[in-house]
Write a protein that holds these residues in place. Structure first.
Motif, PDB file in Angstrom:
ATOM      1  N   LYS A   1       0.828  -1.084   0.018  1.00  0.00           N
ATOM      2  CA  LYS A   1      -0.147   0.018   0.024  1.00  0.00           C
ATOM      3  C   LYS A   1       0.659   1.375  -0.064  1.00  0.00           C
ATOM      4  O   LYS A   1       0.589   2.058  -0.560  1.00  0.00           O
ATOM      5  CB  LYS A   1      -0.932   0.083   1.393  1.00  0.00           C
ATOM      6  CG  LYS A   1      -2.082  -0.924   1.199  1.00  0.00           C
ATOM      7  CD  LYS A   1      -2.949  -0.748   2.593  1.00  0.00           C
ATOM      8  CE  LYS A   1      -3.460  -2.099   2.777  1.00  0.00           C
ATOM      9  NZ  LYS A   1      -4.133  -2.019   4.175  1.00  0.00           N
ATOM     10  N   LYS A   2       1.977   1.258   0.998  1.00  0.00           N
ATOM     11  CA  LYS A   2       2.767   2.390   0.876  1.00  0.00           C
ATOM     12  C   LYS A   2       3.593   2.673  -0.575  1.00  0.00           C
ATOM     13  O   LYS A   2       3.692   3.823  -1.051  1.00  0.00           O
ATOM     14  CB  LYS A   2       3.831   2.340   1.967  1.00  0.00           C
ATOM     15  CG  LYS A   2       3.524   2.342   3.371  1.00  0.00           C
ATOM     16  CD  LYS A   2       4.446   2.286   4.407  1.00  0.00           C
ATOM     17  CE  LYS A   2       3.794   2.252   5.680  1.00  0.00           C
ATOM     18  NZ  LYS A   2       5.101   2.016   6.723  1.00  0.00           N
ATOM     19  N   ARG A   3       3.984   1.555  -1.246  1.00  0.00           N
ATOM     20  CA  ARG A   3       4.588   1.612  -2.419  1.00  0.00           C
ATOM     21  C   ARG A   3       3.612   2.125  -3.420  1.00  0.00           C
ATOM     22  O   ARG A   3       3.973   3.264  -4.322  1.00  0.00           O
ATOM     23  CB  ARG A   3       5.258   0.173  -2.806  1.00  0.00           C
ATOM     24  CG  ARG A   3       5.706   0.428  -4.165  1.00  0.00           C
ATOM     25  CD  ARG A   3       6.508  -1.144  -4.636  1.00  0.00           C
ATOM     26  NE  ARG A   3       5.541  -1.973  -4.574  1.00  0.00           N
ATOM     27  CZ  ARG A   3       5.567  -3.353  -3.977  1.00  0.00           C
ATOM     28  NH1 ARG A   3       6.797  -3.525  -3.265  1.00  0.00           N
ATOM     29  NH2 ARG A   3       4.548  -4.148  -4.089  1.00  0.00           N
ATOM     30  N   GLU A   4       2.354   1.897  -3.290  1.00  0.00           N
ATOM     31  CA  GLU A   4       1.254   2.297  -4.537  1.00  0.00           C
ATOM     32  C   GLU A   4       0.955   3.564  -4.171  1.00  0.00           C
ATOM     33  O   GLU A   4       0.769   4.246  -4.955  1.00  0.00           O
ATOM     34  CB  GLU A   4       0.025   1.475  -4.466  1.00  0.00           C
ATOM     35  CG  GLU A   4       0.263  -0.232  -4.839  1.00  0.00           C
ATOM     36  CD  GLU A   4      -0.855  -0.967  -4.515  1.00  0.00           C
ATOM     37  OE1 GLU A   4      -1.776  -0.713  -3.907  1.00  0.00           O
ATOM     38  OE2 GLU A   4      -0.684  -2.119  -4.958  1.00  0.00           O
ATOM     39  N   ARG A   5       0.998   4.145  -3.016  1.00  0.00           N
ATOM     40  CA  ARG A   5       0.696   5.382  -2.513  1.00  0.00           C
ATOM     41  C   ARG A   5       1.822   6.497  -3.194  1.00  0.00           C
ATOM     42  O   ARG A   5       1.444   7.476  -3.678  1.00  0.00           O
ATOM     43  CB  ARG A   5       0.451   5.656  -1.002  1.00  0.00           C
ATOM     44  CG  ARG A   5      -0.887   5.282  -0.573  1.00  0.00           C
ATOM     45  CD  ARG A   5      -1.276   5.977   0.824  1.00  0.00           C
ATOM     46  NE  ARG A   5      -0.226   5.371   1.863  1.00  0.00           N
ATOM     47  CZ  ARG A   5      -0.682   4.473   2.525  1.00  0.00           C
ATOM     48  NH1 ARG A   5      -1.862   3.590   2.230  1.00  0.00           N
ATOM     49  NH2 ARG A   5       0.205   3.858   3.476  1.00  0.00           N
ATOM     50  N   ALA A   6       2.961   5.812  -2.928  1.00  0.00           N
ATOM     51  CA  ALA A   6       3.937   6.762  -3.382  1.00  0.00           C
ATOM     52  C   ALA A   6       4.226   6.596  -4.816  1.00  0.00           C
ATOM     53  O   ALA A   6       4.385   7.955  -5.499  1.00  0.00           O
ATOM     54  CB  ALA A   6       5.452   5.918  -2.819  1.00  0.00           C
TER      55      ALA A   6
ATOM     56  N   GLU B   1       1.511   9.250  -5.866  1.00  0.00           N
ATOM     57  CA  GLU B   1       1.958  10.643  -5.655  1.00  0.00           C
ATOM     58  C   GLU B   1       2.939  11.256  -6.628  1.00  0.00           C
ATOM     59  O   GLU B   1       2.994  12.383  -7.097  1.00  0.00           O
ATOM     60  CB  GLU B   1       2.367  10.777  -4.097  1.00  0.00           C
ATOM     61  CG  GLU B   1       1.524  10.637  -3.066  1.00  0.00           C
ATOM     62  CD  GLU B   1       1.946  10.533  -1.758  1.00  0.00           C
ATOM     63  OE1 GLU B   1       3.230  10.534  -1.509  1.00  0.00           O
ATOM     64  OE2 GLU B   1       1.176  10.432  -0.754  1.00  0.00           O
ATOM     65  N   ASN B   2       3.974  10.427  -6.982  1.00  0.00           N
ATOM     66  CA  ASN B   2       4.985  10.701  -8.179  1.00  0.00           C
ATOM     67  C   ASN B   2       4.209  10.903  -9.284  1.00  0.00           C
ATOM     68  O   ASN B   2       4.863  11.718 -10.318  1.00  0.00           O
ATOM     69  CB  ASN B   2       6.011   9.535  -8.119  1.00  0.00           C
ATOM     70  CG  ASN B   2       6.803   9.716  -6.861  1.00  0.00           C
ATOM     71  OD1 ASN B   2       7.069  10.569  -6.208  1.00  0.00           O
ATOM     72  ND2 ASN B   2       7.467   8.324  -6.419  1.00  0.00           N
ATOM     73  N   ALA B   3       3.232  10.137  -9.696  1.00  0.00           N
ATOM     74  CA  ALA B   3       2.690  10.324 -10.929  1.00  0.00           C
ATOM     75  C   ALA B   3       1.847  11.548 -11.105  1.00  0.00           C
ATOM     76  O   ALA B   3       1.636  12.106 -12.224  1.00  0.00           O
ATOM     77  CB  ALA B   3       1.644   9.072 -11.146  1.00  0.00           C
ATOM     78  N   GLU B   4       1.277  12.176  -9.945  1.00  0.00           N
ATOM     79  CA  GLU B   4       0.668  13.358 -10.015  1.00  0.00           C
ATOM     80  C   GLU B   4       1.388  14.527  -9.957  1.00  0.00           C
ATOM     81  O   GLU B   4       0.867  15.537 -10.332  1.00  0.00           O
ATOM     82  CB  GLU B   4      -0.251  13.455  -8.588  1.00  0.00           C
ATOM     83  CG  GLU B   4      -1.228  12.360  -8.632  1.00  0.00           C
ATOM     84  CD  GLU B   4      -1.994  12.470  -7.141  1.00  0.00           C
ATOM     85  OE1 GLU B   4      -1.643  13.238  -6.421  1.00  0.00           O
ATOM     86  OE2 GLU B   4      -2.919  11.685  -6.803  1.00  0.00           O
ATOM     87  N   LYS B   5       2.735  14.439  -9.902  1.00  0.00           N
ATOM     88  CA  LYS B   5       3.764  15.363  -9.987  1.00  0.00           C
ATOM     89  C   LYS B   5       4.170  15.627 -11.272  1.00  0.00           C
ATOM     90  O   LYS B   5       4.119  15.100 -12.141  1.00  0.00           O
ATOM     91  CB  LYS B   5       5.135  15.235  -9.007  1.00  0.00           C
ATOM     92  CG  LYS B   5       4.688  15.167  -7.643  1.00  0.00           C
ATOM     93  CD  LYS B   5       5.806  14.769  -6.606  1.00  0.00           C
ATOM     94  CE  LYS B   5       5.443  14.717  -5.250  1.00  0.00           C
ATOM     95  NZ  LYS B   5       6.581  14.443  -4.554  1.00  0.00           N
TER      96      LYS B   5
END
Length: 152
Positions: free
Chosen positions: A140-145, A148-152
């Motif tokens: 879950k942490k990896r998917e959230r990261a 978040e990186n894709a949104e930047k």
């Protein structure tokens, strides 16, 4: 979104604990304990079959290491089992640090009032559930990261 469930195994010399995730891969549920035969290939085949029958999309195997992270005799035995399991199934296999999971399982049993004589029946499946919880949280942490990186 409902996906393929993850299944975890706490691989020991005498028993293998089994835990499965819910359909949303949010939490782990302890299942059965497989009592090993003295036939390595039979045991590997049985574990592969359990994963298939439970509808798993990924197998998570607890990897025992010493407190300092170094390999132990059990690390080597577990890696041999995992290598044989990879040859028996097309499912992806992930490894997860299993330090302290048996201790946590024992504490859970004691808190739940499980009598000493009955603990061996469920300790391995409870430990497998802790292994799976750790894996699910890390994923879950990896998917959230990544999100978040894709949104930047």
């Amino acid at each position: 979104m409902i996906g393929k469930k993850a299944i975890a195994f706490d691989i020991g010399d005498k028993r293998i604990g089994v835990a499965i995730s819910d359909p949303f891969n949010e939490y782990a549920i302890p299942c059965e304990t497989y009592f090993r035969t003295r036939n390595f290939s039979v045991d590997v085949g049985a574990i592969a079959k359990i994963a298939t029958e439970r509808g798993a999309g990924v197998i998570v195997c607890g990897m025992p290491v010493n407190f300092d992270g170094s390999e132990s005799v059990q690390t080597v035995k577990t890696q041999e089992f995992v290598d044989a399991l990879r040859a028996q199934t097309n499912l992806p296999i992930e490894l997860e640090d299993e330090r302290f999971t048996t201790m946590l399982a024992r504490e859970t049993q004691i808190a739940g009032g499980v009598k000493r004589g009955d603990r061996k029946k469920t300790i391995d499946s409870i430990a497998a559930s802790y292994i799976l919880e750790s894996y699910l949280e890390r994923r879950k942490k990896r998917e959230r990261a990544q999100s978040e990186n894709a949104e930047k």
